[in-house]
Design an enzyme around this catalytic site. Structure first.
Site, PDB file in Angstrom:
ATOM      1  N   PHE A 135       7.827   2.760 -12.866  1.00 14.98           N
ATOM      2  CA  PHE A 135       6.701   3.616 -13.241  1.00 14.98           C
ATOM      3  C   PHE A 135       5.432   3.072 -12.607  1.00 14.98           C
ATOM      4  O   PHE A 135       5.084   1.908 -12.813  1.00 14.98           O
ATOM      5  CB  PHE A 135       6.511   3.710 -14.758  1.00 14.98           C
ATOM      6  CG  PHE A 135       5.399   4.670 -15.111  1.00 14.98           C
ATOM      7  CD1 PHE A 135       5.621   6.035 -15.130  1.00 14.98           C
ATOM      8  CD2 PHE A 135       4.117   4.202 -15.375  1.00 14.98           C
ATOM      9  CE1 PHE A 135       4.595   6.932 -15.401  1.00 14.98           C
ATOM     10  CE2 PHE A 135       3.075   5.092 -15.657  1.00 14.98           C
ATOM     11  CZ  PHE A 135       3.323   6.461 -15.683  1.00 14.98           C
ATOM     12  N   ASP A 222       3.298  -4.447  -9.013  1.00 12.78           N
ATOM     13  CA  ASP A 222       2.557  -3.662 -10.001  1.00 12.78           C
ATOM     14  C   ASP A 222       2.599  -4.410 -11.327  1.00 12.78           C
ATOM     15  O   ASP A 222       3.609  -4.412 -12.021  1.00 12.78           O
ATOM     16  CB  ASP A 222       3.197  -2.273 -10.123  1.00 12.78           C
ATOM     17  CG  ASP A 222       2.526  -1.409 -11.195  1.00 12.78           C
ATOM     18  OD1 ASP A 222       1.765  -1.956 -12.022  1.00 12.78           O
ATOM     19  OD2 ASP A 222       2.796  -0.190 -11.216  1.00 12.78           O
ATOM     20  N   LYS A 251      -4.263  -2.347 -17.351  1.00  7.50           N
ATOM     21  CA  LYS A 251      -4.225  -2.141 -18.808  1.00  7.50           C
ATOM     22  C   LYS A 251      -4.982  -3.187 -19.625  1.00  7.50           C
ATOM     23  O   LYS A 251      -5.954  -2.877 -20.283  1.00  7.50           O
ATOM     24  CB  LYS A 251      -2.777  -2.031 -19.271  1.00  7.50           C
ATOM     25  CG  LYS A 251      -2.169  -0.696 -18.831  1.00  7.50           C
ATOM     26  CD  LYS A 251      -0.813  -0.443 -19.436  1.00  7.50           C
ATOM     27  CE  LYS A 251      -0.395   0.997 -19.260  1.00  7.50           C
ATOM     28  NZ  LYS A 251       0.683   1.217 -18.302  1.00  7.50           N
TER      29      LYS A 251
HETATM   30  C1  LIG Z   1       0.645   2.276 -17.285  1.00  7.49           C
HETATM   31  C2  LIG Z   1       1.162   1.886 -15.962  1.00  7.49           C
HETATM   32  C3  LIG Z   1       0.651   2.442 -14.782  1.00  7.49           C
HETATM   33  C4  LIG Z   1      -0.385   3.555 -14.777  1.00  7.49           C
HETATM   34  O1  LIG Z   1      -1.602   3.138 -15.300  1.00  7.49           O
HETATM   35  P1  LIG Z   1      -2.733   4.242 -15.661  1.00  7.49           P
HETATM   36  O2  LIG Z   1      -3.911   3.403 -16.060  1.00  7.49           O
HETATM   37  O3  LIG Z   1      -2.198   5.082 -16.762  1.00  7.49           O
HETATM   38  O4  LIG Z   1      -2.973   5.020 -14.424  1.00  7.49           O
HETATM   39  C5  LIG Z   1       1.127   1.976 -13.577  1.00  7.49           C
HETATM   40  N1  LIG Z   1       2.068   1.011 -13.521  1.00  7.49           N
HETATM   41  C6  LIG Z   1       2.590   0.454 -14.628  1.00  7.49           C
HETATM   42  C7  LIG Z   1       3.615  -0.620 -14.507  1.00  7.49           C
HETATM   43  C8  LIG Z   1       2.165   0.881 -15.895  1.00  7.49           C
HETATM   44  O5  LIG Z   1       2.702   0.348 -16.991  1.00  7.49           O
END
Ligand SMILES: *Cc1c(COP(=O)(O)O)cnc(C)c1O
Length: 396
Positions: A135, A222, A251
């Site tokens: 994701f 990521d 986050k």
């Molecule tokens: C939540 C998340 C995203 C997206 O972040 P947003 O701030 O909602 O755009 C991307 N990568 C990972 C691993 C995530 O958990």
């Protein structure tokens, strides 16, 4: 106990299946609704409020900055942004930072760095290897990188330039390396978050690092969810003793104030030049004040080591409490990213927990995901184990 929101949400686009509760304020690990009911927040807005709610240092930093200066634009020097970049590069082993406002934006920067570097090397259709079940966000670039049809369906055409591979499978990456000359980068989460806290084999990241070095690919991680101390190191890759070329996070960085960052080192740090990329709000003084307060708190209160300690306490607790339940398939985690995988559907537990004043998440229908704050006391951690275990043991 549930308070029905007294306003309907009919003027909002129907993008979320919201639970029937709203909160008026928070303190530490707890949220309170307007009737004064208290909820243990074991999700922290999806790994965002790592310091808990209404953290005094963050509140004070925001109030001070808001009273002085919110925003100027990246047309000018922003000392707070430059200082934050210095802190984050020192923590990560990277050289330079680009600030946006979200995880998806941080990941877009990473994707653009890889593509631009590819073109500089005269690769006309540069490709990025991405993983099944990944994701990465909801923008067109990041939803293309995401390994979930549910996220992509209906938004075709997706972007070109992505090659998909199974997660935690070094041989699959080697096969792509043997057959594809257009690859410029591998992009992955060091722990899969949305897919249910999937932790790869210990040698996985090191093996990817080796393949990337052999082929001059960028290793891009990521850490939007896994970063900012949550796993017991500032970044999860630091458990593997490797350095990526690019790492993104968001986050937990602002404890609720929107901020995302793409960090890069070496050649990757110098790819973007004036005119290539930008953001109106990215790295504005308010967001940087929040992130600086988060870093100060992590350091001064030793919260990253504490996350590791709490994670072990929770894992041990859950393993002991749930040992007798043969519907429990796996209990796993790294620091305060925890997954309890069941053999049976457990999506109903979210509403049940809410009824009991506990906020948890279920992903993939069978995996309870816990992302509690790093400021838990031992007693609060034990309470979380008791309450979640009780829910699992009583699951019908
Ligand atoms: C939540 C998340 C995203 C997206 O972040 P947003 O701030 O909602 O755009 C991307 N990568 C990972 C691993 C995530 O958990």
């Amino acid at each position: 106990m549930l308070n029905q929101p007294n306003q309907t949400s009919s003027h909002l686009m129907n993008t979320y299946a919201r639970l029937p509760v709203s909160f008026s304020h928070g303190e530490g690990a707890y949220l309170f609704d307007a009737d004064g009911n208290r909820y243990f927040d074991a999700l922290t807005g999806l790994a965002v409020c790592g310091l808990g709610h209404a953290h005094p240092r963050v509140t004070q930093a925001l109030a001070e900055q808001a009273g002085r200066l919110l925003h100027t634009s990246n047309l000018y020097e922003i000392p707070r942004q430059a200082e934050l970049a210095a802190r984050l590069t020192a923590l990560s082993g990277m050289d330079r930072a680009f600030f946006g406002n979200s995880g998806a934006e941080a990941n877009e920067a990473a994707i653009k760095i890889a593509r631009l570097l590819g073109h500089q090397r005269e690769i006309n259709v540069p490709a990025i290897i991405v993983m099944d079940d990944a994701f990465h966000g909801r923008t067109m670039g990041t939803l293309t990188a995401t390994g979930s049809r549910k996220v992509q369906a209906g938004f075709e055409p997706l972007l070109a330039g992505f090659v998909r591979a199974p997660y935690n499978d070094v041989a699959a990456i080697q096969t792509i390396a043997d057959n594809n000359t257009e690859v410029v980068a591998v992009f992955l989460e060091p722990i899969l978050g949305e897919a249910g806290i999937v932790i790869p084999d210990p040698g996985y990241l090191a093996a990817l690092r080796r393949i990337c070095d052999e082929h001059q690919w960028l290793l891009m991680l990521d850490e939007v969810q896994s970063g900012n101390g949550r796993t017991g190191r500032y970044f999860a890759y630091q458990h593997a003793d490797i350095l990526p070329d690019v790492v993104t996070t968001a986050k937990g960085l602002g404890n609720g104030v929107p901020i995302g960052v793409c960090l890069a080192r070496g050649i990757a740090a110098d790819v973007l030049q004036p005119g290539n990329h930008g953001s109106t709000f990215g790295g504005n003084p308010l967001a940087c004040a929040a992130a600086t307060a988060v870093l100060d708190s992590l350091e001064e209160d030793n919260l990253i080591d504490r996350a590791a300690e709490l994670g072990n306490r929770l894992l041990d607790g859950f393993r002991a409490a749930l040992a007798g339940d043969n519907r429990v398939a796996d209990i796993r985690g790294k620091g305060l990213m925890l997954g309890i995988e069941l053999e049976v559907s457990c999506a109903s537990l979210v509403a049940k927990a809410l009824d009991e004043g506990l906020l948890i998440n279920v992903t993939q229908d069978r995996i309870i995901r816990l992302l509690p704050p790093l400021i838990l006391s031992d007693a609060e951690a034990d309470d979380l184990v008791a309450r979640v275990s009780e829910l699992v043991l009583n699951l019908e």
